[in-house]
Design an enzyme around this catalytic site. Structure first.
Site, PDB file in Angstrom:
ATOM      1  N   THR A 129      41.362  35.836  37.601  1.00 53.97           N
ATOM      2  CA  THR A 129      41.420  36.705  38.769  1.00 53.97           C
ATOM      3  C   THR A 129      40.676  36.026  39.910  1.00 53.97           C
ATOM      4  O   THR A 129      39.620  35.427  39.698  1.00 53.97           O
ATOM      5  CB  THR A 129      40.809  38.093  38.471  1.00 53.97           C
ATOM      6  OG1 THR A 129      40.871  38.903  39.654  1.00 53.97           O
ATOM      7  CG2 THR A 129      39.361  37.996  38.022  1.00 53.97           C
TER       8      THR A 129
ATOM      9  N   HIS B 142      31.581  39.208  23.422  1.00 52.49           N
ATOM     10  CA  HIS B 142      30.518  38.582  22.630  1.00 52.49           C
ATOM     11  C   HIS B 142      30.716  38.827  21.130  1.00 52.49           C
ATOM     12  O   HIS B 142      30.040  38.196  20.302  1.00 52.49           O
ATOM     13  CB  HIS B 142      29.160  39.124  23.076  1.00 52.49           C
ATOM     14  CG  HIS B 142      28.040  38.139  22.962  1.00 52.49           C
ATOM     15  ND1 HIS B 142      28.143  36.969  22.224  1.00 52.49           N
ATOM     16  CD2 HIS B 142      26.786  38.131  23.476  1.00 52.49           C
ATOM     17  CE1 HIS B 142      27.017  36.308  22.298  1.00 52.49           C
ATOM     18  NE2 HIS B 142      26.175  36.981  23.046  1.00 52.49           N
TER      19      HIS B 142
END
Length: 413
Positions: free
Chosen positions: A332, A384
């Site tokens: 993006t 994560h």
């Protein structure tokens, strides 16, 4: 013989749509393949064309109705302009049926109103929503007010309710109605905007999102563009932009750090030997992320042409469902709007997204000297749960290196 016009197959995992706008009205003569109604799905708007020339019948589905794949939208009397007269004769027959059907709907509601207050009114939910509610033993009161036309409960409302974690507490008192200021304007969210909001919040609730940052010196990339821009345009008919440079840098880094191109599916991790690169583009109805399929097999020019085509399609509202499916990693670029720094949200179920930002000339230290260089902050948000910090930081550093010295991509180092 009348031809039925139904909701077409809408693509991967899309089973319902909302009737956004009728482009033609009952009695209009239409040509084959001429768009007659616009449907809004969770991802894009879809125009349904006439299968052949003829005259449109009555609208079975109204604007704002949620319809399932295969549901009847309207009918078509085959023929050209001359078919308009038979259609006009058929109209009274439809009008005779209408009075019988119209009172039938409110009649149960009128009887149900004086009945017990908490009873569930079946008309409060659309068919797809009622089916899921029945399967899960839910009532309209539990789900609450819907986002469909006239406050009716949609399938998305029920799925959203089911995705919420159970709350073990006494029901709260009803929220008092908001008193709108006369200077305010209340506008119902579009289906696409509701979907964007739900998906972004789901990503935050599901993934362990962490963001790491770095900065890139774009001197070499800008010099490359300046030196070869004219030749590139002459040969390929498209400009060499920063998006293709960053895309190629990302693709090379993903090959080196495959976990960032993977996704979690239950207790499994799905690794890919290909890259389907999502590129976020702004459209009139909101942000969409079309996907460059097999981007790892494309050169700079092919990537630039694909991105340009997606941008045009997004502005014109002609993106297809398949254009938005199957992404493995996204980019993006908030820099086109002036963003200096941001923390992009994952495009679930992907495990990583790169945020690009505006280019600014800043003083930096190079070989003990302070020089002015065109710099850009870049950000990597990652899941994560599947990507370790070391991998994420190393991945972002590799992108930095590939952009600052594009020659690395030629010799694969």
């Amino acid at each position: 013989m009348s031809v039925e016009i139904k909701v077409p197959t809408l693509g991967e995992s899309v089973t319902t749509a909302t009737v956004a706008k009728w482009l033609k009205k009952a009695g209009d003569t239409v040509a084959a393949d001429e768009p007659i109604v616009e449907l809004e799905t969770d991802k894009v708007s879809v125009e349904v064309p006439a299968p052949q020339a003829g005259v449109l019948g009555a609208e079975v589905a109204k604007v704002g109705d949620e319809v399932e794949v295969g549901a009847l939208l309207t009918t078509l009397e085959p023929g050209g302009a001359g078919a308009a007269k038979p259609a006009a004769k058929a109209a009274p027959a439809e009008k005779k049926e209408a009075p019988a059907a119209v009172p039938a709907a409110p009649a149960p509601a009128a009887k149900a109103a004086p009945a017990a207050a908490p009873s569930v009114d079946a008309a409060a939910a659309l068919p797809a929503a009622r089916k899921i509610m029945a399967e899960n033993g839910l009532s309209a009161e539990q789900v609450g007010s819907g986002t469909g036309k006239d406050g009716r409960i949609t399938k998305g409302d029920v799925l959203g309710f089911l995705s919420q974690p159970p709350v073990a507490q006494a029901p709260a008192a009803p929220k008092p109605a908001r008193n709108d200021d006369p200077r305010e304007e209340r506008v119902k969210m579009t289906r696409l905007r509701r979907t964007i909001a739900r998906r972004l919040k789901d990503a935050q609730n599901t993934a362990a999102i962490l963001t790491t940052f770095n900065e890139v010196d774009l001197s070499e990339a800008m010099a490359l563009r300046k030196e070869y821009q004219d030749a590139f345009v002459k040969k390929h008919g498209v400009k060499l932009g920063f998006m293709s440079i960053f895309s190629r840098a990302v693709i090379a880094a993903l090959k080196e750090f495959p976990a960032i191109n993977a996704e979690i599916d239950g207790d499994d991790v799905i690794y890919r030997d290909f890259v389907n690169l999502g590129i976020a583009v702004g459209g009139p109805n909101g942000l969409v992320v079309p996907v460059i399929k097999n981007a790892d097999t494309l050169n700079y020019a092919e990537i630039e042409k694909t991105i340009a085509g997606f941008g045009k399609a997004a502005r014109e509202g002609t993106l297809k469902i398949d254009d938005l499916a199957g992404g493995t990693f996204s980019i993006t670029n908030g820099g086109i709007y002036g963003s200096l720094l941001s923390t992009p949200i994952l495009n679930a179920p992907q495990s990583g997204i790169l945020g690009m930002h505006s280019i600014q000339e800043r003083p930096v230290a190079v070989n003990g000297q302070v020089v002015i260089r065109p710099m850009m902050y870049i950000a990597l948000s990652y899941d994560h749960r599947i990507v370790d910090g070391k991998e994420a930081v190393s991945f972002l550093v590799r992108i930095k290196q590939n952009v600052e010295d594009p020659r690395r991509l030629l010799i694969d180092v």
